[in-house]
Design a protein around this motif. Sequence first.
Motif, PDB file in Angstrom:
ATOM      1  N   ILE A 104       0.873  -1.337  -0.163  1.00  0.00           N
ATOM      2  CA  ILE A 104      -0.161  -0.150   0.354  1.00  0.00           C
ATOM      3  C   ILE A 104       0.697   1.167   0.278  1.00  0.00           C
ATOM      4  O   ILE A 104       0.252   2.447  -0.661  1.00  0.00           O
ATOM      5  CB  ILE A 104      -0.678  -0.134   1.193  1.00  0.00           C
ATOM      6  N   VAL A 105       1.634   1.245   1.172  1.00  0.00           N
ATOM      7  CA  VAL A 105       2.443   2.120   1.072  1.00  0.00           C
ATOM      8  C   VAL A 105       3.812   2.789  -0.389  1.00  0.00           C
ATOM      9  O   VAL A 105       3.610   3.656  -0.723  1.00  0.00           O
ATOM     10  CB  VAL A 105       3.777   2.389   2.347  1.00  0.00           C
ATOM     11  N   GLY A 106       4.113   1.426  -0.739  1.00  0.00           N
ATOM     12  CA  GLY A 106       4.695   1.688  -2.238  1.00  0.00           C
ATOM     13  C   GLY A 106       3.924   1.966  -3.369  1.00  0.00           C
ATOM     14  O   GLY A 106       4.731   2.207  -3.866  1.00  0.00           O
ATOM     15  N   ALA A 107       2.487   1.411  -3.233  1.00  0.00           N
ATOM     16  CA  ALA A 107       1.224   1.836  -4.846  1.00  0.00           C
ATOM     17  C   ALA A 107       1.552   3.151  -3.883  1.00  0.00           C
ATOM     18  O   ALA A 107       1.379   4.197  -4.916  1.00  0.00           O
ATOM     19  CB  ALA A 107       0.511   1.457  -4.208  1.00  0.00           C
ATOM     20  N   LEU A 108       1.113   4.299  -3.162  1.00  0.00           N
ATOM     21  CA  LEU A 108       0.700   4.919  -2.699  1.00  0.00           C
ATOM     22  C   LEU A 108       2.176   5.698  -3.080  1.00  0.00           C
ATOM     23  O   LEU A 108       1.721   7.456  -4.118  1.00  0.00           O
ATOM     24  CB  LEU A 108      -0.084   5.739  -1.770  1.00  0.00           C
TER      25      LEU A 108
ATOM     26  N   LEU B 282       9.319  -3.444  -1.747  1.00  0.00           N
ATOM     27  CA  LEU B 282      10.081  -3.452  -0.854  1.00  0.00           C
ATOM     28  C   LEU B 282      10.594  -1.959  -0.520  1.00  0.00           C
ATOM     29  O   LEU B 282      11.156  -1.723   0.474  1.00  0.00           O
ATOM     30  CB  LEU B 282      11.342  -3.583  -1.833  1.00  0.00           C
ATOM     31  N   VAL B 283      10.655  -0.633  -1.397  1.00  0.00           N
ATOM     32  CA  VAL B 283      10.795   0.115  -0.953  1.00  0.00           C
ATOM     33  C   VAL B 283       9.654   0.294  -0.046  1.00  0.00           C
ATOM     34  O   VAL B 283       9.626   1.378   0.892  1.00  0.00           O
ATOM     35  CB  VAL B 283      10.907   1.144  -2.408  1.00  0.00           C
ATOM     36  N   GLY B 284       8.199   0.027  -0.341  1.00  0.00           N
ATOM     37  CA  GLY B 284       7.157   0.363   0.506  1.00  0.00           C
ATOM     38  C   GLY B 284       7.523  -0.401   1.339  1.00  0.00           C
ATOM     39  O   GLY B 284       7.301   0.396   2.831  1.00  0.00           O
ATOM     40  N   ILE B 285       8.610  -1.395   2.413  1.00  0.00           N
ATOM     41  CA  ILE B 285       7.904  -1.833   3.176  1.00  0.00           C
ATOM     42  C   ILE B 285       9.031  -0.971   4.071  1.00  0.00           C
ATOM     43  O   ILE B 285       9.070  -0.548   5.010  1.00  0.00           O
ATOM     44  CB  ILE B 285       8.724  -3.204   3.232  1.00  0.00           C
ATOM     45  N   ALA B 286      10.593  -0.770   2.965  1.00  0.00           N
ATOM     46  CA  ALA B 286      11.318   0.616   4.209  1.00  0.00           C
ATOM     47  C   ALA B 286      11.231   1.283   4.208  1.00  0.00           C
ATOM     48  O   ALA B 286      10.768   1.730   5.932  1.00  0.00           O
ATOM     49  CB  ALA B 286      12.369   0.654   2.979  1.00  0.00           C
ATOM     50  N   ALA B 287       9.932   1.786   3.609  1.00  0.00           N
ATOM     51  CA  ALA B 287       9.090   3.509   3.771  1.00  0.00           C
ATOM     52  C   ALA B 287       8.427   3.758   5.522  1.00  0.00           C
ATOM     53  O   ALA B 287       8.136   4.194   6.160  1.00  0.00           O
ATOM     54  CB  ALA B 287       8.758   4.368   2.673  1.00  0.00           C
ATOM     55  N   ALA B 288       7.236   1.806   5.678  1.00  0.00           N
ATOM     56  CA  ALA B 288       6.741   2.017   6.013  1.00  0.00           C
ATOM     57  C   ALA B 288       7.435   1.518   7.715  1.00  0.00           C
ATOM     58  O   ALA B 288       7.301   2.030   8.680  1.00  0.00           O
ATOM     59  CB  ALA B 288       6.369   1.025   6.228  1.00  0.00           C
ATOM     60  N   PHE B 289       8.813   0.744   7.530  1.00  0.00           N
ATOM     61  CA  PHE B 289       9.221   0.999   9.006  1.00  0.00           C
ATOM     62  C   PHE B 289      10.234   1.988   9.631  1.00  0.00           C
ATOM     63  O   PHE B 289       9.512   2.098  10.655  1.00  0.00           O
ATOM     64  CB  PHE B 289      10.343  -0.074   8.900  1.00  0.00           C
ATOM     65  N   LEU B 290      10.104   2.821   8.370  1.00  0.00           N
ATOM     66  CA  LEU B 290      11.447   3.784   8.773  1.00  0.00           C
ATOM     67  C   LEU B 290      10.484   4.782   9.133  1.00  0.00           C
ATOM     68  O   LEU B 290      10.380   5.552  10.279  1.00  0.00           O
ATOM     69  CB  LEU B 290      12.149   4.375   7.691  1.00  0.00           C
ATOM     70  N   GLY B 291       9.222   4.955   8.322  1.00  0.00           N
ATOM     71  CA  GLY B 291       8.077   5.899   8.661  1.00  0.00           C
ATOM     72  C   GLY B 291       7.693   6.131  10.348  1.00  0.00           C
ATOM     73  O   GLY B 291       7.347   6.359  11.055  1.00  0.00           O
TER      74      GLY B 291
END
Length: 77
Positions: free
Chosen positions: A5-9, A27-36
């Motif tokens: 969801i985060v990557g798609a948005l 993968l970018v969405g997962i990393a962004a979710a954890f870091l955010g």
Amino acid sequence: MIGIIVGALGRLVLPGRQHIGVLWTVLVGIAAAFLGAAIAAGLGVADSKGIDWIEWLLQIGLAVVGIAALTCVKSRR
């Protein structure tokens, strides 16, 4: 699931075409979710009664930055 969801948005917010695959987006969405989530917890805005809008905005913003950086790196090759 949240990484998708985060990557798609993040891709939807970023203008233009991104020349990266679905796997890189996730993968970018997962990393962004954890870091955010970590940044939101550090700022003390991760736990609220309802939807954590600031945390979502942080995650999507980080996904936009990550996708833009990855697109830039992959386009130079």
